[in-house]
Design an enzyme around this catalytic site. Structure first.
Site, PDB file in Angstrom:
ATOM      1  N   TYR A 207      -3.848   3.493  10.967  1.00 26.40           N
ATOM      2  CA  TYR A 207      -2.546   3.336  11.615  1.00 26.40           C
ATOM      3  C   TYR A 207      -2.812   3.327  13.119  1.00 26.40           C
ATOM      4  O   TYR A 207      -3.275   4.337  13.669  1.00 26.40           O
ATOM      5  CB  TYR A 207      -1.617   4.503  11.262  1.00 26.40           C
ATOM      6  N   PRO A 300       8.869   0.607   6.256  1.00 24.97           N
ATOM      7  CA  PRO A 300       7.646   0.731   5.447  1.00 24.97           C
ATOM      8  C   PRO A 300       6.620   1.740   5.954  1.00 24.97           C
ATOM      9  O   PRO A 300       5.794   2.203   5.161  1.00 24.97           O
ATOM     10  CB  PRO A 300       7.060  -0.683   5.476  1.00 24.97           C
ATOM     11  N   LYS A 304       6.810   4.977   1.743  1.00 27.30           N
ATOM     12  CA  LYS A 304       7.595   5.880   0.896  1.00 27.30           C
ATOM     13  C   LYS A 304       8.503   5.183  -0.111  1.00 27.30           C
ATOM     14  O   LYS A 304       8.996   5.823  -1.045  1.00 27.30           O
ATOM     15  CB  LYS A 304       8.463   6.797   1.780  1.00 27.30           C
ATOM     16  N   TYR A 390       3.010  12.752   3.913  1.00 32.64           N
ATOM     17  CA  TYR A 390       2.383  11.491   3.509  1.00 32.64           C
ATOM     18  C   TYR A 390       1.875  11.607   2.082  1.00 32.64           C
ATOM     19  O   TYR A 390       2.124  10.727   1.247  1.00 32.64           O
ATOM     20  CB  TYR A 390       1.232  11.147   4.465  1.00 32.64           C
TER      21      TYR A 390
END
Ligand code: DHB
Length: 397
Positions: A207, A300, A304, A390
């Site tokens: 990320y 997004p 989830k 997460y």
């Protein structure tokens, strides 16, 4: 048991639970209901081929994997999916690994929603489940004594049921008969997503915060990479040649940084995905219930959407089994409140990940984002908060 008889021009059918939508939520619900001894019929406006090929996210959180396994749906997932212990968070010049297993004792699995959909389809085939694809003009009626009407092969059909469940997404017809309050937010950016036939350049997802915009390096298999770029909301996909996409990904993901290289390859699919948050409450009216995207949409970031849909169904299936087999309404009566607790947690987490990682034109916001990223990456408390959300909270959280 489904009974069907013609009454005039209308075909009439009856089942215990009519499920609108054959995506992962609808098929998983029919699977769990059947295991609990409750009959259902699923209706879907799309074709089976469309539903099984549409590309969606690919991260399954811990409790999703546990639920699929315990429902007998985990064998291909465990064979072909990949367990990841964490993710990388990065910004220019720095890349940090967050180890979820070490932080919270839970991992996630990379396994595309497309594959979950195929596994569910096969399991329902094996059980003889009735799934009616390619229907038109679906409508849900009379929430107290509900029925669904639709046309299939040109014939009007009426499906009576004790309960109707809308698993038909945010544009489906079921929401129309479940009035309530809606909260929503649209974000001023979208994701440009690509699938590429190239081995992933990373062992776990990256990320990346970058002044040009967020980028995400994900994957589907040892030979297929999934990548995303933050783009403005009004982006025309034709403005993004494959070369431009790879260049932007290389810049934002840090090609060349500490010797890391982004491998490029043929792009096999590209699309622009809008980003919004939406929650509708309650998730029930009379004997009509909502599950998954029909009641809530998350952006997004953090993956989830599918996990929330599975969690809804994990709560709803036992509630409907108790209601319909034992005439016990207690779980059904608390379903909406219990589901919404998790929905709001994931809505907050997705909003938080999104706003921490997507850049705008305010330099003050950029400094706050970088400060937050440094804290999450370097403090056990910060990293644990991200990891807990997460990797996913328990289904009954
Ligand atoms: C994917 C999508 C996400 O939104 C995310 O946070 C991680 C991975 C994916 O499609 O692989």
């Amino acid at each position: 048991m489904v009974r069907s008889a013609s009454a005039g021009l209308t075909v009439r059918m009856r089942t215990q639970v009519a499920i609108v939508g054959a995506g992962p939520a609808g098929l998983l619900l029919s699977h769990l209901l059947a295991q609990g001894g409750v009959d259902s019929v699923v209706v879907e406006t799309r074709t089976r081929e469309y539903v099984e090929s549409r590309i969606r996210a690919g991260i399954l959180e811990h409790s999703t994997v546990e639920l699929l396994r315990s429902a007998g749906l985990g064998s291909r997932l465990l064979q072909e999916g990949a367990e990841h212990r964490g993710i990388y968070l990065q910004w220019p010049g720095e890349r940090h690994h967050l180890d979820f297993l070490e932080l919270v004792g839970r991992s996630v699995w990379v396994y595309g929603q497309t594959e979950v959909q195929k596994d569910l389809g096969r399991a329902r085939d094996a059980a003889g489940q009735q799934v009616i694809y390619d229907v038109r003009d679906t409508e849900v009626h009379e929430p107290a004594t509900p029925y669904v009407t639709f046309t299939v092969d040109g014939r009007l059909t009426r499906l009576d049921a004790d309960v109707v469940v809308g698993c038909d997404g945010s544009f489906g017809p079921t929401r129309a008969v479940v009035p309530g309050t809606t909260w929503q937010r649209t974000y001023p950016y979208s994701w440009l997503g690509v699938l590429a036939d190239v081995a992933p350049s990373t062992d776990e997802l990256i990320y990346a915060w970058h002044p040009d915009g967020f980028a995400l390096n994900s994957m589907r298999s040892p030979t297929v990479t999934r990548l995303y770029l933050q783009v403005p909301s009004d982006t025309d996909i034709d403005d993004w040649s494959d070369d431009r996409i790879w260049q932007a990904l290389a810049d934002r993901l840090g090609h060349g940084q500490d010797g890391w290289r982004l491998q490029s390859g043929p792009i096999t699919e590209k699309s622009v995905l809008p980003m919004r948050s939406l929650v509708q409450a309650p998730m029930r009216n009379g004997n009509v219930f909502l599950a998954g995207d029909a009641a809530h949409i998350v952006p997004p970031t953090g993956a989830k959407g599918l996990n929330l849909a599975v969690a809804d169904v994990g709560l709803l299936a036992p509630a409907l089994v108790a209601l319909l087999r034992e005439n016990d309404p207690r779980l059904a009566d608390t379903y909406s409140d219990r589901a919404l607790r998790r929905v709001w947690r994931c809505t907050h987490f997705s909003w938080w990940m999104t706003t921490m990682l997507h850049t705008g034109d305010d330099p003050f916001d950029a400094q706050l984002q970088l400060s937050q990223l440094r804290w999450v990456a370097s403090s056990v408390a910060g990293a644990t908060g991200l990891a807990e959300n997460y990797a996913g909270l328990p289904i009954g959280f």
